[in-house]
Scaffold this motif. Structure first.
Motif, PDB file in Angstrom:
ATOM      1  N   ASP A 212      36.601  43.485  41.719  1.00 55.22           N
ATOM      2  CA  ASP A 212      37.736  43.999  40.946  1.00 55.22           C
ATOM      3  C   ASP A 212      37.208  44.686  39.686  1.00 55.22           C
ATOM      4  OD1 ASP A 212      40.276  44.366  39.905  1.00 55.22           O
ATOM      5  OD2 ASP A 212      40.625  42.258  39.426  1.00 55.22           O
ATOM      6  N   LYS A 214      38.619  44.442  35.982  1.00 59.81           N
ATOM      7  CA  LYS A 214      39.709  43.841  35.193  1.00 59.81           C
ATOM      8  C   LYS A 214      40.067  44.593  33.918  1.00 59.81           C
ATOM      9  CE  LYS A 214      41.169  39.987  35.695  1.00 59.81           C
ATOM     10  NZ  LYS A 214      42.422  39.534  36.346  1.00 59.81           N
ATOM     11  N   GLY A 226      45.763  43.169  35.153  1.00 63.99           N
ATOM     12  CA  GLY A 226      45.821  42.510  36.463  1.00 63.99           C
ATOM     13  C   GLY A 226      44.713  42.991  37.386  1.00 63.99           C
ATOM     14  N   TYR A 269      40.843  31.961  46.443  1.00 63.07           N
ATOM     15  CA  TYR A 269      40.149  33.094  45.828  1.00 63.07           C
ATOM     16  C   TYR A 269      39.250  32.543  44.743  1.00 63.07           C
ATOM     17  CZ  TYR A 269      40.162  37.110  42.455  1.00 63.07           C
ATOM     18  OH  TYR A 269      39.862  38.094  41.549  1.00 63.07           O
ATOM     19  N   GLU A 283      37.091  31.633  37.777  1.00 64.04           N
ATOM     20  CA  GLU A 283      38.447  31.123  37.993  1.00 64.04           C
ATOM     21  C   GLU A 283      38.679  30.962  39.482  1.00 64.04           C
ATOM     22  OE1 GLU A 283      41.671  33.904  37.454  1.00 64.04           O
ATOM     23  OE2 GLU A 283      40.525  35.550  38.299  1.00 64.04           O
ATOM     24  N   ASN A 285      41.944  31.454  42.162  1.00 66.47           N
ATOM     25  CA  ASN A 285      43.325  31.868  42.371  1.00 66.47           C
ATOM     26  C   ASN A 285      43.778  31.301  43.710  1.00 66.47           C
ATOM     27  OD1 ASN A 285      43.530  33.367  39.970  1.00 66.47           O
ATOM     28  ND2 ASN A 285      42.564  35.130  40.936  1.00 66.47           N
ATOM     29  N   ARG A 287      45.865  32.624  45.990  1.00 66.40           N
ATOM     30  CA  ARG A 287      46.562  33.678  46.728  1.00 66.40           C
ATOM     31  C   ARG A 287      45.587  34.827  46.920  1.00 66.40           C
ATOM     32  NH1 ARG A 287      45.906  36.965  42.652  1.00 66.40           N
ATOM     33  NH2 ARG A 287      45.807  35.963  40.637  1.00 66.40           N
ATOM     34  N   GLY A 289      43.940  38.342  46.183  1.00 67.37           N
ATOM     35  CA  GLY A 289      43.742  39.080  44.937  1.00 67.37           C
ATOM     36  C   GLY A 289      44.480  40.402  44.970  1.00 67.37           C
ATOM     37  N   ASP A 290      44.857  40.864  43.807  1.00 65.92           N
ATOM     38  CA  ASP A 290      45.511  42.156  43.688  1.00 65.92           C
ATOM     39  C   ASP A 290      44.789  42.908  42.585  1.00 65.92           C
ATOM     40  OD1 ASP A 290      47.193  44.307  43.493  1.00 65.92           O
ATOM     41  OD2 ASP A 290      49.039  43.134  43.434  1.00 65.92           O
ATOM     42  N   PRO A 291      44.020  43.947  42.859  1.00 67.18           N
ATOM     43  CA  PRO A 291      44.049  44.829  44.034  1.00 67.18           C
ATOM     44  C   PRO A 291      42.997  44.588  45.124  1.00 67.18           C
ATOM     45  CG  PRO A 291      42.816  45.903  42.296  1.00 67.18           C
ATOM     46  CD  PRO A 291      43.210  44.545  41.773  1.00 67.18           C
ATOM     47  N   GLU A 292      42.245  43.496  45.116  1.00 67.82           N
ATOM     48  CA  GLU A 292      41.193  43.335  46.129  1.00 67.82           C
ATOM     49  C   GLU A 292      41.745  43.388  47.561  1.00 67.82           C
ATOM     50  OE1 GLU A 292      41.642  41.469  43.428  1.00 67.82           O
ATOM     51  OE2 GLU A 292      39.792  40.503  42.758  1.00 67.82           O
TER      52      GLU A 292
HETATM   53  N1  GLY Z   1      42.481  40.937  40.846  1.00 66.35           N
HETATM   54  C1  GLY Z   1      42.505  39.704  40.183  1.00 66.35           C
HETATM   55  C2  GLY Z   1      43.574  38.828  40.607  1.00 66.35           C
HETATM   56  O1  GLY Z   1      44.203  39.050  41.625  1.00 66.35           O
HETATM   57  O2  GLY Z   1      43.820  37.861  39.920  1.00 66.35           O
END
Ligand code: GLY
Ligand code: AMP
Length: 422
Positions: A212, A214, A226, A269, A283, A285, A287, A289-292
Motif C-alpha cells: 500500500d 499510506k 486510507g 491482514y 497492525e 486488520n 478484513r 485491505g483497501d486499496p490492496e
Molecule cells: N490499505 C490499508 C488498509 O486497508 O487498512
C-alpha cells in the motif's frame, strides 16, 4: 446461491466484481454499494450499520452467504447477528474483530503470542502519555487505539510532535472515543508490505503479497490516508520472507486467538514492516485491505465465492488458489483536500474511455450516480487498476487510464509502484 455483500468502498467494488464471476452465484446484492458495484449486482439501500434491516433483507431474499467488507460493522457484531440467525457470514465475530478495533488488545495478544512488533506502551491518561513521550528522544508513533479510518496513526520524528498528536487524539478527541486510549510505539524503519490471508479458525491460506502507499504525498510524505495506491506482488516479499511471516506472525496469531477464546475466521491482514532485523507487525486488520484488494483480486483466477464458503465451513485445507502471474497496480484518485476537508459532487468524466483500455478496471470508491452522471462522493473516489507484463508496464497502463479520467480537484500520487520498480 444468493450473496449479500455489505459495504460501499473500492474494496467492495473489487469483491463484487470478483464474486460476480463465480459459477455458483445466483444473485449478488450489495448494501449499500456504489455505482461501480451496481455493474456487478443489485445495490440495496441499507446502511452497513443497520443490522436489523440487513438481516430482514437476507431472510426475504434467500441469501446463503453474507460478506462483510468494512471493519466498523464487523466490530459492531454483524457477523454474529447473521450467524445467530443461521445465515453464513464471511468475517470475524465482534470479539475477534477487536484485533483491529482495539490496538491495545492487538498489542497485548502479539506480546503473549511472541509475535515481533514495535516496542509500545498503552495509555489512557494524556498526562502519562505526555510524560512518557517527553522522556524519549527518539521518534515515536502515536496511535489511536480505536477505529479511525486509517487516519489515527501519527509517525513523529520529533517527540514534541508526538505530544501534539497525543493531545489532538486524547484531549481534543478528534476521533471521539476511538482515541480515549492510545498506543505509543517506537518508529520502525524499512519497507512495508501487506499480507492478506484467508483463515477458517484453524487453516490459513495466504494470498499473493501487496504493498500500500499510506501517506498522501509523493515520496511517502504528509499525513496518512486510507491508502493512495497499491500493487501486487510486492517484490520485497520473497518466498522465504512469506514463509517466515506465515510461521512467525500468522500461525501464532491464529493460535493466540484460539487460546484467547476469540477464534478467528475471515480475512486476516497483517501490515508488516520489513526491517533490517526481519519482519515486524505494524497492525492487524480484520478484513480485506483497501486499496490492496483491487490489484490482488484482479490477479486471482480462482472462484472467490468458493474460497469464502470454505472459510465459513472450516474446509480451507481443501482449497487451492490460482494467480495470474502478471502484476497489477492500483492508483487511487482522490478529492482535492483529502485526507482533510474536501468537496463532493464533482462530475467525473472519461470513465468509459478509461475502461475501454485493455486489462484496466476502474473500481469505484467514493462515487454516486445522479441523472445519469457519476459524481464524486468521498475522499478516495476511484481505484484505477491495471494488469501488465511487468510492474512498470502495469504502472504505465494504470496512469494512462488515470490521465483519461477527470474531475475538479482530482489528486493522485504519481509515484505508485516506484518502490517495486527501483
Ligand atoms: N490499505 C490499508 C488498509 O486497508 O487498512
Ligand atoms: P497502522 O494503521 O497501525 O498500520 O499504521 C498506519 C501506517 O503508519 C503504517 O502503514 C505505517 O506506514 C505507519 N506506521 C505504523 N506504525 C509504525 C511504526 N511503529 N513505525 C513506523 N511506521 C509506522
Amino acid at each position: 446461491m444468493n450473496v449479500l455483500l455489505v459495504g460501499s468502498g473500492g474494496r467492495e467494488h473489487a469483491i463484487a466484481w470478483k464474486l460476480a464471476q463465480s459459477k455458483d452465484l445466483a444473485k449478488l446484492y450489495i448494501a449499500p454499494g456504489n455505482p461501480g458495484t451496481a455493474q456487478c449486482g443489485e445495490n440495496v439501500p441499507i446502511g452497513t450499520d443497520d443490522s436489523g434491516k440487513l438481516l430482514e433483507f437476507a431472510r426475504q431474499n434467500n441469501v446463503g452467504l453474507v460478506v462483510v467488507g468494512p471493519e466498523d460493522p464487523l466490530a459492531a457484531g454483524l457477523v454474529d447477528a447473521f450467524e445467530s440467525a443461521g445465515i453464513k457470514a464471511f468475517g470475524p465475530s465482534a470479539k475477534a474483530a477487536q484485533l483491529e478495533a482495539d490496538k491495545a488488545f492487538a498489542k497485548q495478544l502479539m506480546r503473549s503470542s511472541s509475535i515481533s512488533t514495535a516496542e509500545g506502551r498503552t495509555f489512557d491518561r494524556y498526562e502519562d502519555a505526555k510524560a512518557y513521550i517527553a522522556s524519549r528522544d527518539e521518534p515515536v508513533v502515536v496511535k489511536a487505539a480505536g477505529l479511525a479510518k486509517g487516519k489515527g496513526v501519527y509517525v513523529c520524528d520529533d517527540p514534541s510532535d508526538g505530544i501534539l498528536a497525543a493531545e489532538k487524539v486524547m484531549c481534543d478527541r478528534i476521533f471521539g472515543s476511538a482515541g480515549d486510549t492510545i498506543v505509543v510505539e517506537d518508529k520502525l524503519l524499512g519497507e512495508e508490505a501487506s499480507i492478506l490471508a484467508f483463515v477458517d479458525g484453524r487453516n490459513i491460506y495466504v494470498m499473493e503479497s501487496s504493498q500500500d502507499h499510506k501517506p498522501i504525498g509523493e515520496g511517502d510524505t504528509g499525513p496518512n490516508t486510507g491508502g493512495m495506491g497499491a500493487y501486487s506482488p510486492a517484490p520485497v516479499v520473497t518466498e522465504e520472507l512469506m514463509d517466515q511471516i506465515t510461521r512467525e506472525v500468522l500461525v501464532p496469531m491464529v493460535d493466540g486467538m484460539n487460546r484467547n477464546g476469540t477464534p478467528y475466521k475471515g480475512m486476516l491482514y497483517a501490515g508488516i514492516m520489513v526491517t533490517a532485523g526481519g519482519p515486524r507487525v505494524l497492525e492487524f486488520n480484520v478484513r480485506f485491505g483497501d486499496p490492496e484488494t483491487q490489484p490482488i483480486l484482479m490477479r486471482l483466477k480462482s472462484d472467490l465465492l468458493e474460497v469464502m464458503l470454505a472459510v465459513c465451513d472450516g474446509t480451507l485445507d481443501q482449497v487451492t488458489l490460482e494467480w495470474d502471474p502478471r502484476p497489477a497496480v492500483c492508483v487511487v484518485m482522490a478529492s482535492g483536500g483529502y485526507p482533510d476537508d474536501y468537496e463532493k459532487g464533482k462530475e467525473i468524466t472519461g470513465l468509459k474511455e478509461a475502461e475501454e483500455l485493455d486489462d484496466v478496471i476502474v473500481f469505484h470508491a467514493g462515487t454516486k450516480e445522479q441523472d445519469g452522471n457519476i459524481l464524486t462522493n468521498g475522499g478516495r473516489v476511484l481505484g484505477v487498476t491495471a494488469l501488465g507484463e511487468t510492474i512498470a508496464d502495469a504502472k504505465t497502463r494504470a496512469y494512462q487510464a488515470v490521465d483519461i479520467i477527470g474531475f475538479e480537484g482530482a489528486y493522485c500520487r504519481r509515484d505508485i509502484a516506484n518502490k517495486a520498480i527501483r
